[in-house]
Design a protein around this motif. Structure first.
Motif, PDB file in Angstrom:
ATOM      1  N   GLU A  96      -1.982  49.090  82.382  1.00 55.44           N
ATOM      2  CA  GLU A  96      -3.309  48.484  82.308  1.00 55.44           C
ATOM      3  C   GLU A  96      -3.758  48.378  80.846  1.00 55.44           C
ATOM      4  N   GLU A  97      -4.576  47.398  80.562  1.00 59.77           N
ATOM      5  CA  GLU A  97      -5.025  47.132  79.189  1.00 59.77           C
ATOM      6  C   GLU A  97      -5.592  48.386  78.511  1.00 59.77           C
ATOM      7  N   LYS A  98      -6.416  49.133  79.229  1.00 60.20           N
ATOM      8  CA  LYS A  98      -7.077  50.314  78.654  1.00 60.20           C
ATOM      9  C   LYS A  98      -6.088  51.425  78.309  1.00 60.20           C
ATOM     10  N   ASP A  99      -4.878  51.367  78.831  1.00 58.30           N
ATOM     11  CA  ASP A  99      -3.892  52.417  78.615  1.00 58.30           C
ATOM     12  C   ASP A  99      -2.945  52.155  77.442  1.00 58.30           C
ATOM     13  N   PHE A 100      -3.097  51.009  76.779  1.00 57.13           N
ATOM     14  CA  PHE A 100      -2.317  50.752  75.568  1.00 57.13           C
ATOM     15  C   PHE A 100      -2.977  51.485  74.402  1.00 57.13           C
ATOM     16  N   HIS A 101      -2.178  51.985  73.496  1.00 57.97           N
ATOM     17  CA  HIS A 101      -2.682  52.648  72.290  1.00 57.97           C
ATOM     18  C   HIS A 101      -2.508  51.666  71.138  1.00 57.97           C
ATOM     19  N   ILE A 102      -3.543  50.857  70.891  1.00 56.02           N
ATOM     20  CA  ILE A 102      -3.400  49.767  69.936  1.00 56.02           C
ATOM     21  C   ILE A 102      -3.645  50.216  68.501  1.00 56.02           C
ATOM     22  N   GLN A 103      -2.929  49.575  67.608  1.00 58.57           N
ATOM     23  CA  GLN A 103      -3.038  49.840  66.174  1.00 58.57           C
ATOM     24  C   GLN A 103      -4.193  48.987  65.648  1.00 58.57           C
ATOM     25  N   LYS A 104      -5.323  49.609  65.411  1.00 64.01           N
ATOM     26  CA  LYS A 104      -6.555  48.897  65.055  1.00 64.01           C
ATOM     27  C   LYS A 104      -6.436  48.080  63.764  1.00 64.01           C
ATOM     28  N   GLU A 105      -5.560  48.471  62.848  1.00 69.51           N
ATOM     29  CA  GLU A 105      -5.390  47.699  61.613  1.00 69.51           C
ATOM     30  C   GLU A 105      -4.735  46.349  61.902  1.00 69.51           C
ATOM     31  N   GLU A 106      -3.984  46.277  62.993  1.00 67.13           N
ATOM     32  CA  GLU A 106      -3.236  45.067  63.321  1.00 67.13           C
ATOM     33  C   GLU A 106      -3.916  44.191  64.369  1.00 67.13           C
ATOM     34  N   LEU A 107      -4.526  44.829  65.378  1.00 61.80           N
ATOM     35  CA  LEU A 107      -5.105  44.046  66.470  1.00 61.80           C
ATOM     36  C   LEU A 107      -6.410  44.635  66.966  1.00 61.80           C
ATOM     37  N   GLU A 108      -7.224  43.762  67.528  1.00 63.26           N
ATOM     38  CA  GLU A 108      -8.523  44.181  68.057  1.00 63.26           C
ATOM     39  C   GLU A 108      -8.431  44.643  69.506  1.00 63.26           C
ATOM     40  N   SER A 109      -7.612  43.944  70.295  1.00 62.06           N
ATOM     41  CA  SER A 109      -7.550  44.235  71.727  1.00 62.06           C
ATOM     42  C   SER A 109      -6.304  43.594  72.325  1.00 62.06           C
ATOM     43  N   VAL A 110      -6.071  43.904  73.603  1.00 62.56           N
ATOM     44  CA  VAL A 110      -5.021  43.245  74.375  1.00 62.56           C
ATOM     45  C   VAL A 110      -5.618  42.786  75.702  1.00 62.56           C
ATOM     46  N   ARG A 111      -4.968  41.775  76.292  1.00 66.26           N
ATOM     47  CA  ARG A 111      -5.401  41.313  77.613  1.00 66.26           C
ATOM     48  C   ARG A 111      -4.231  40.672  78.342  1.00 66.26           C
ATOM     49  N   TRP A 112      -4.191  40.951  79.647  1.00 62.77           N
ATOM     50  CA  TRP A 112      -3.202  40.295  80.501  1.00 62.77           C
ATOM     51  C   TRP A 112      -3.762  38.936  80.900  1.00 62.77           C
ATOM     52  N   MET A 113      -2.875  37.930  80.926  1.00 64.18           N
ATOM     53  CA  MET A 113      -3.274  36.609  81.365  1.00 64.18           C
ATOM     54  C   MET A 113      -2.158  36.041  82.235  1.00 64.18           C
ATOM     55  N   ASN A 114      -2.545  35.421  83.350  1.00 65.01           N
ATOM     56  CA  ASN A 114      -1.540  34.762  84.177  1.00 65.01           C
ATOM     57  C   ASN A 114      -0.783  33.764  83.315  1.00 65.01           C
ATOM     58  N   MET A 115       0.539  33.733  83.461  1.00 68.26           N
ATOM     59  CA  MET A 115       1.391  32.920  82.604  1.00 68.26           C
ATOM     60  C   MET A 115       0.986  31.443  82.617  1.00 68.26           C
ATOM     61  N   GLU A 116       0.733  30.901  83.787  1.00 65.52           N
ATOM     62  CA  GLU A 116       0.359  29.478  83.867  1.00 65.52           C
ATOM     63  C   GLU A 116      -0.983  29.230  83.188  1.00 65.52           C
ATOM     64  N   GLN A 117      -1.924  30.159  83.319  1.00 62.51           N
ATOM     65  CA  GLN A 117      -3.214  30.034  82.642  1.00 62.51           C
ATOM     66  C   GLN A 117      -3.022  30.120  81.131  1.00 62.51           C
ATOM     67  N   CYS A 118      -2.123  30.968  80.689  1.00 59.72           N
ATOM     68  CA  CYS A 118      -1.827  31.105  79.265  1.00 59.72           C
ATOM     69  C   CYS A 118      -1.273  29.788  78.722  1.00 59.72           C
ATOM     70  N   ILE A 119      -0.314  29.211  79.430  1.00 59.25           N
ATOM     71  CA  ILE A 119       0.278  27.940  79.000  1.00 59.25           C
ATOM     72  C   ILE A 119      -0.796  26.863  78.908  1.00 59.25           C
ATOM     73  N   GLU A 120      -1.625  26.774  79.927  1.00 59.19           N
ATOM     74  CA  GLU A 120      -2.701  25.777  79.947  1.00 59.19           C
ATOM     75  C   GLU A 120      -3.699  26.034  78.808  1.00 59.19           C
ATOM     76  N   SER A 121      -4.050  27.292  78.580  1.00 58.38           N
ATOM     77  CA  SER A 121      -5.011  27.636  77.525  1.00 58.38           C
ATOM     78  C   SER A 121      -4.474  27.303  76.137  1.00 58.38           C
ATOM     79  N   VAL A 122      -3.183  27.515  75.926  1.00 57.75           N
ATOM     80  CA  VAL A 122      -2.572  27.185  74.641  1.00 57.75           C
ATOM     81  C   VAL A 122      -2.513  25.664  74.476  1.00 57.75           C
TER      82      VAL A 122
END
Length: 184
Positions: A133-159
């Motif tokens: 789950e998104e909240k369970d990733f330990h993100i490197q704040k210097e590199e990224l603000e957040s993470v999110r899962w997106m359905n692949m087809e929605q991702c393709i359409e959004s890009v």
């Protein structure tokens, strides 16, 4: 000072190195490793996107590949990919777990933070089946603000439609889609 191998069009080191800043100023070809995390949830394939920090030297605040990074001089693609996963997302993976999707060559010029930026890369693209789950990733704040899962087809359409600020290349996204459909 981060040193990178100068590489030929196939990503093979030439024996010369260059400082990362100089590579991006002069457009000197170098290597990167890109890893896309994917899972199947409620019958749909999802891809993990990272939102880049506003302090990044390129594409600040844009959605991007799950994990990506430059390959330091003397290192290899898979080892660097696994290291970036651990540093950026807190994901422990083995090199053997990375599923190759292909090789991508690209070059582009832009301006970020009022400075010219010329990227000339040879990238190995990998897929990693991974469910967290998104909240369970330990993100490197210097590199990224957040993470999110997106359905692949929605991702393709959004890009395709520019519906989200992103620096994702459609060519690479379609390489990942092809491999994801094979394994899920």
């Amino acid at each position: 000072m981060e040193m990178l191998d100068i590489v030929d069009e196939n990503g093979v080191p030439t024996g010369e190195t260059v400082e990362r800043v100089k590579a991006h100023t002069l457009g000197i070809r170098h290597r990167t490793a890109h890893v896309w995390l994917a899972r199947k949830k409620e019958g749909k394939i999802q891809l993990l996107l990272q939102k880049r920090s506003m302090e990044k030297d390129s594409h600040p605040g844009c959605y991007d590949i799950s994990s990506a990074g430059h390959i330091p001089a003397g290192d290899d693609y898979r080892g660097s990919a696994v290291r970036e996963l651990r540093e950026e997302l807190g994901v422990q993976a083995a090199e053997k777990d990375l599923i190759p999707c292909g090789l991508r060559r690209f070059s582009y010029q832009a301006e970020f933070h009022d400075r010219p930026f010329w990227d000339n890369q040879v990238s190995r693209i990998y897929l990693l089946p991974f469910d967290r789950e998104e909240k369970d990733f330990h993100i490197q704040k210097e590199e990224l603000e957040s993470v999110r899962w997106m359905n692949m087809e929605q991702c393709i359409e959004s890009v395709e439609n520019g519906a989200i600020p992103n620096c994702i290349q459609m060519e690479e996204l379609l390489m990942v889609k092809k491999k994801a459909l094979e394994i899920f």
